[in-house]
Design a protein around this motif. Structure first.
Motif, PDB file in Angstrom:
ATOM      1  N   GLY A 170      -5.016   9.282  -6.764  1.00  0.00           N
ATOM      2  CA  GLY A 170      -4.010   9.712  -7.724  1.00  0.00           C
ATOM      3  C   GLY A 170      -2.694  10.102  -7.095  1.00  0.00           C
ATOM      4  O   GLY A 170      -1.714  10.375  -7.797  1.00  0.00           O
ATOM      5  N   VAL A 171      -2.645  10.139  -5.766  1.00  0.00           N
ATOM      6  CA  VAL A 171      -1.405  10.487  -5.060  1.00  0.00           C
ATOM      7  C   VAL A 171      -0.701   9.183  -4.707  1.00  0.00           C
ATOM      8  O   VAL A 171      -1.179   8.395  -3.901  1.00  0.00           O
ATOM      9  N   ASN A 172       0.454   8.969  -5.309  1.00  0.00           N
ATOM     10  CA  ASN A 172       1.164   7.705  -5.130  1.00  0.00           C
ATOM     11  C   ASN A 172       2.657   7.942  -5.275  1.00  0.00           C
ATOM     12  O   ASN A 172       3.099   8.599  -6.212  1.00  0.00           O
ATOM     13  N   GLY A 173       3.423   7.455  -4.307  1.00  0.00           N
ATOM     14  CA  GLY A 173       4.871   7.620  -4.355  1.00  0.00           C
ATOM     15  C   GLY A 173       5.351   8.993  -3.958  1.00  0.00           C
ATOM     16  O   GLY A 173       6.511   9.345  -4.192  1.00  0.00           O
ATOM     17  N   SER A 174       4.503   9.763  -3.308  1.00  0.00           N
ATOM     18  CA  SER A 174       4.864  11.131  -2.933  1.00  0.00           C
ATOM     19  C   SER A 174       5.452  11.174  -1.526  1.00  0.00           C
ATOM     20  O   SER A 174       5.079  10.394  -0.655  1.00  0.00           O
ATOM     21  N   ALA A 175       6.366  12.115  -1.328  1.00  0.00           N
ATOM     22  CA  ALA A 175       6.907  12.421  -0.004  1.00  0.00           C
ATOM     23  C   ALA A 175       6.448  13.833   0.305  1.00  0.00           C
ATOM     24  O   ALA A 175       7.041  14.814  -0.170  1.00  0.00           O
ATOM     25  N   LEU A 176       5.370  13.945   1.061  1.00  0.00           N
ATOM     26  CA  LEU A 176       4.701  15.224   1.276  1.00  0.00           C
ATOM     27  C   LEU A 176       5.268  15.936   2.490  1.00  0.00           C
ATOM     28  O   LEU A 176       5.210  15.433   3.612  1.00  0.00           O
ATOM     29  N   SER A 177       5.804  17.121   2.268  1.00  0.00           N
ATOM     30  CA  SER A 177       6.400  17.899   3.360  1.00  0.00           C
ATOM     31  C   SER A 177       5.319  18.607   4.167  1.00  0.00           C
ATOM     32  O   SER A 177       4.369  19.143   3.617  1.00  0.00           O
ATOM     33  N   LEU A 237       0.637  -6.197   1.907  1.00  0.00           N
ATOM     34  CA  LEU A 237       0.345  -6.035   0.476  1.00  0.00           C
ATOM     35  C   LEU A 237      -0.432  -7.197  -0.146  1.00  0.00           C
ATOM     36  O   LEU A 237      -1.319  -6.949  -0.972  1.00  0.00           O
ATOM     37  N   PRO A 238      -0.137  -8.456   0.173  1.00  0.00           N
ATOM     38  CA  PRO A 238      -0.896  -9.527  -0.485  1.00  0.00           C
ATOM     39  C   PRO A 238      -2.406  -9.366  -0.337  1.00  0.00           C
ATOM     40  O   PRO A 238      -3.156  -9.515  -1.313  1.00  0.00           O
ATOM     41  N   GLY A 239      -2.874  -9.073   0.855  1.00  0.00           N
ATOM     42  CA  GLY A 239      -4.306  -8.891   1.063  1.00  0.00           C
ATOM     43  C   GLY A 239      -4.845  -7.671   0.344  1.00  0.00           C
ATOM     44  O   GLY A 239      -5.943  -7.709  -0.234  1.00  0.00           O
ATOM     45  N   MET A 240      -4.083  -6.575   0.383  1.00  0.00           N
ATOM     46  CA  MET A 240      -4.522  -5.359  -0.304  1.00  0.00           C
ATOM     47  C   MET A 240      -4.631  -5.583  -1.807  1.00  0.00           C
ATOM     48  O   MET A 240      -5.602  -5.172  -2.446  1.00  0.00           O
ATOM     49  N   LEU A 241      -3.635  -6.249  -2.370  1.00  0.00           N
ATOM     50  CA  LEU A 241      -3.649  -6.489  -3.817  1.00  0.00           C
ATOM     51  C   LEU A 241      -4.748  -7.475  -4.202  1.00  0.00           C
ATOM     52  O   LEU A 241      -5.378  -7.331  -5.255  1.00  0.00           O
ATOM     53  N   ALA A 242      -4.996  -8.445  -3.343  1.00  0.00           N
ATOM     54  CA  ALA A 242      -6.059  -9.422  -3.632  1.00  0.00           C
ATOM     55  C   ALA A 242      -7.420  -8.738  -3.679  1.00  0.00           C
ATOM     56  O   ALA A 242      -8.283  -9.107  -4.485  1.00  0.00           O
ATOM     57  N   ARG A 243      -7.615  -7.736  -2.832  1.00  0.00           N
ATOM     58  CA  ARG A 243      -8.883  -6.985  -2.800  1.00  0.00           C
ATOM     59  C   ARG A 243      -8.844  -5.779  -3.732  1.00  0.00           C
ATOM     60  O   ARG A 243      -9.853  -5.084  -3.888  1.00  0.00           O
ATOM     61  N   ASN A 244      -7.675  -5.514  -4.302  1.00  0.00           N
ATOM     62  CA  ASN A 244      -7.460  -4.361  -5.180  1.00  0.00           C
ATOM     63  C   ASN A 244      -7.853  -3.053  -4.486  1.00  0.00           C
ATOM     64  O   ASN A 244      -8.456  -2.164  -5.059  1.00  0.00           O
ATOM     65  N   HIS A 245      -7.459  -2.958  -3.222  1.00  0.00           N
ATOM     66  CA  HIS A 245      -7.691  -1.724  -2.469  1.00  0.00           C
ATOM     67  C   HIS A 245      -6.766  -1.680  -1.263  1.00  0.00           C
ATOM     68  O   HIS A 245      -6.645  -2.664  -0.532  1.00  0.00           O
ATOM     69  N   GLY A 246      -6.128  -0.543  -1.063  1.00  0.00           N
ATOM     70  CA  GLY A 246      -5.292  -0.397   0.122  1.00  0.00           C
ATOM     71  C   GLY A 246      -4.587   0.946   0.131  1.00  0.00           C
ATOM     72  O   GLY A 246      -4.361   1.561  -0.914  1.00  0.00           O
ATOM     73  N   ARG A 247      -4.266   1.403   1.321  1.00  0.00           N
ATOM     74  CA  ARG A 247      -3.534   2.661   1.486  1.00  0.00           C
ATOM     75  C   ARG A 247      -2.406   2.426   2.483  1.00  0.00           C
ATOM     76  O   ARG A 247      -2.638   1.968   3.604  1.00  0.00           O
ATOM     77  N   ILE A 248      -1.200   2.772   2.074  1.00  0.00           N
ATOM     78  CA  ILE A 248      -0.024   2.680   2.935  1.00  0.00           C
ATOM     79  C   ILE A 248       0.523   4.086   3.135  1.00  0.00           C
ATOM     80  O   ILE A 248       0.763   4.808   2.160  1.00  0.00           O
ATOM     81  N   VAL A 249       0.689   4.480   4.376  1.00  0.00           N
ATOM     82  CA  VAL A 249       1.245   5.790   4.697  1.00  0.00           C
ATOM     83  C   VAL A 249       2.458   5.576   5.599  1.00  0.00           C
ATOM     84  O   VAL A 249       2.338   4.991   6.683  1.00  0.00           O
ATOM     85  N   LEU A 260      11.899   3.618  -0.086  1.00  0.00           N
ATOM     86  CA  LEU A 260      11.006   2.461  -0.008  1.00  0.00           C
ATOM     87  C   LEU A 260       9.614   2.837  -0.485  1.00  0.00           C
ATOM     88  O   LEU A 260       8.974   2.092  -1.252  1.00  0.00           O
ATOM     89  N   THR A 261       9.140   3.991  -0.056  1.00  0.00           N
ATOM     90  CA  THR A 261       7.809   4.475  -0.452  1.00  0.00           C
ATOM     91  C   THR A 261       7.691   4.564  -1.960  1.00  0.00           C
ATOM     92  O   THR A 261       6.708   4.103  -2.557  1.00  0.00           O
ATOM     93  N   LYS A 262       8.679   5.154  -2.586  1.00  0.00           N
ATOM     94  CA  LYS A 262       8.643   5.336  -4.041  1.00  0.00           C
ATOM     95  C   LYS A 262       8.687   3.997  -4.774  1.00  0.00           C
ATOM     96  O   LYS A 262       7.962   3.788  -5.757  1.00  0.00           O
ATOM     97  N   SER A 263       9.523   3.105  -4.293  1.00  0.00           N
ATOM     98  CA  SER A 263       9.660   1.808  -4.957  1.00  0.00           C
ATOM     99  C   SER A 263       8.369   0.993  -4.857  1.00  0.00           C
ATOM    100  O   SER A 263       7.901   0.420  -5.843  1.00  0.00           O
ATOM    101  N   THR A 295      -2.134   2.459  -2.903  1.00  0.00           N
ATOM    102  CA  THR A 295      -1.165   3.551  -2.981  1.00  0.00           C
ATOM    103  C   THR A 295      -0.219   3.493  -1.790  1.00  0.00           C
ATOM    104  O   THR A 295      -0.540   2.936  -0.737  1.00  0.00           O
ATOM    105  N   CYS A 296       0.944   4.099  -1.973  1.00  0.00           N
ATOM    106  CA  CYS A 296       1.949   4.161  -0.916  1.00  0.00           C
ATOM    107  C   CYS A 296       2.582   5.544  -0.937  1.00  0.00           C
ATOM    108  O   CYS A 296       3.178   5.947  -1.946  1.00  0.00           O
ATOM    109  N   ASN A 297       2.439   6.279   0.149  1.00  0.00           N
ATOM    110  CA  ASN A 297       2.964   7.635   0.241  1.00  0.00           C
ATOM    111  C   ASN A 297       3.670   7.854   1.568  1.00  0.00           C
ATOM    112  O   ASN A 297       3.469   7.101   2.524  1.00  0.00           O
TER     113      ASN A 297
END
Length: 264
Positions: A249-256, A130-142, A169-172, A183-185
C-alpha cells in the motif's frame, strides 16, 4: 533474520560500499539473491562480493560493472540481472556522486555527471526493469534520494536538482503502476555514517578551529535536529520494509529518515 525475501531477486546499484552495500546485505540476509554494482578498488569490490555471497551461500555475489553515467550500460545491467536470475523482483537505485561549488563556478562536466548518475540512471534502470515486473504483476522499486530531494542547501545545485528529480520520478512512476502489484518509492536520508561522510568532519574542524565533535554537531549536522548520524542499517531496514510483506500500500512516497531535518 526471517527469510521474508526468499525466492526474490534484487539489483542494487552503487552497492560496493556505504548505503548500497548495507541494503544488499540486509536483502541477502532476508533470503534474496542480490546482484551488486559499483566502482571501487578491485579488492574492495571482491570483498563486497564475497561478503554478500557468503550470506547467500555462494562463493561470490553476481556483480555488474556498468557505468551509471551511460544509458546503454544501465539498461544492459538490468538485462544481465534478469538473465542471471531469470527475473528481477526488486530494483534499488542508489548510485550517486556529489560535488560542491557556487552555481556560477559549477563545472559543466560535474553538473552533467551528477544529473546522469544521480537521476538519469534511475530512469533508464526503471524503464528497463518495468516490462518484466508488469508482465509478472509484481515488483518493487526503491530510489535512494536524499533529504536534499525535499529541501535545498547552497552550493549543491546539481545534487539538489537531481535528488528533487528522483522524488518527482518516483511519484510519476508510482502513478503509472498504481493499479498493478508494482510499487515505486523513495528514501530520503539525512547525513548517514559512511566513510565518505565521516571524512568530512576533520576538514570542517580544522577550517573552523573547533573539535571534531563540535564540527560534526554544529557544522556538518547543522540541519539535522537529532545531531547524530543516521546509521546505514537504519536506511537498509527502511529499504527492506519497502520491498517486504505488507508494503504494497506504500506507493509514490518519499520517506524521510533524517533525524527531523525535514520537520524543522
Amino acid at each position: 533474520m526471517d527469510q521474508v525475501l526468499a525466492g526474490q531477486t534484487a539489483l542494487v546499484t552503487g552497492s560496493t560500499s556505504g548505503i548500497g552495500l548495507g541494503i544488499a546485505k540486509i536483502y541477502a540476509e532476508a533470503g534474496a539473491k542480490v546482484m551488486l554494482n559499483g566502482f571501487g578498488k578491485p579488492e574492495e569490490i571482491a570483498a563486497a562480493r564475497a561478503e554478500i555471497g557468503a550470506i547467500m551461500g555462494v562463493k561470490e555475489a553476481p556483480y555488474s560493472a556498468a557505468d551509471m553515467s551511460k544509458p546503454d550500460e544501465v539498461r544492459g545491467m538490468v538485462a544481465e540481472a534478469e538473465k542471471q536470475f531469470g527475473k528481477l523482483d526488486i530494483l534499488v537505485n542508489n548510485a550517486g556522486i556529489q560535488f560542491v561549488s557556487p552555481v556560477q563556478e559549477f563545472p559543466t562536466a560535474k553538473w552533467d555527471a551528477i544529473i546522469a548518475i544521480n537521476l538519469s540512471s534511475n530512469f533508464h534502470a526503471i524503464a528497463a526493469a518495468l516490462p518484466g515486473m508488469l508482465a509478472r504483476n509484481h515488483g518493487r522499486i526503491v530510489n535512494v534520494a536524499s533529504a536534499h530531494g525535499l529541501v535545498a542547501s547552497p552550493f549543491k545545485t546539481a545534487y539538489v536538482a537531481a535528488k528533487h528529480g528522483v522524488v518527482g520520478l518516483t511519484k510519476s512512476v508510482a502513478l503509472e503502476v498504481a493499479q498493478s502489484q508494482v510499487t515505486c518509492n523513495a528514501i530520503c536520508p539525512g547525513f548517514v555514517r559512511t566513510p565518505l561522510a565521516e571524512a568530512q568532519v576533520k576538514p570542517l574542524a580544522e577550517k573552523n578551529g573547533v573539535s571534531e565533535e563540535v564540527a560534526l554537531k554544529d557544522y556538518l549536522l547543522a540541519h539535522q535536529p537529532s545531531k547524530r548520524w543516521i546509521e546505514v542499517e537504519e536506511v537498509a531496514r527502511m529499504a527492506l520494509y519497502l520491498v517486504g510483506p505488507g508494503s504494497g500500500g506504500v506507493n509514490g512516497s518519499a520517506l524521510s529518515i533524517d533525524g527531523g531535518w525535514f520537520a524543522s
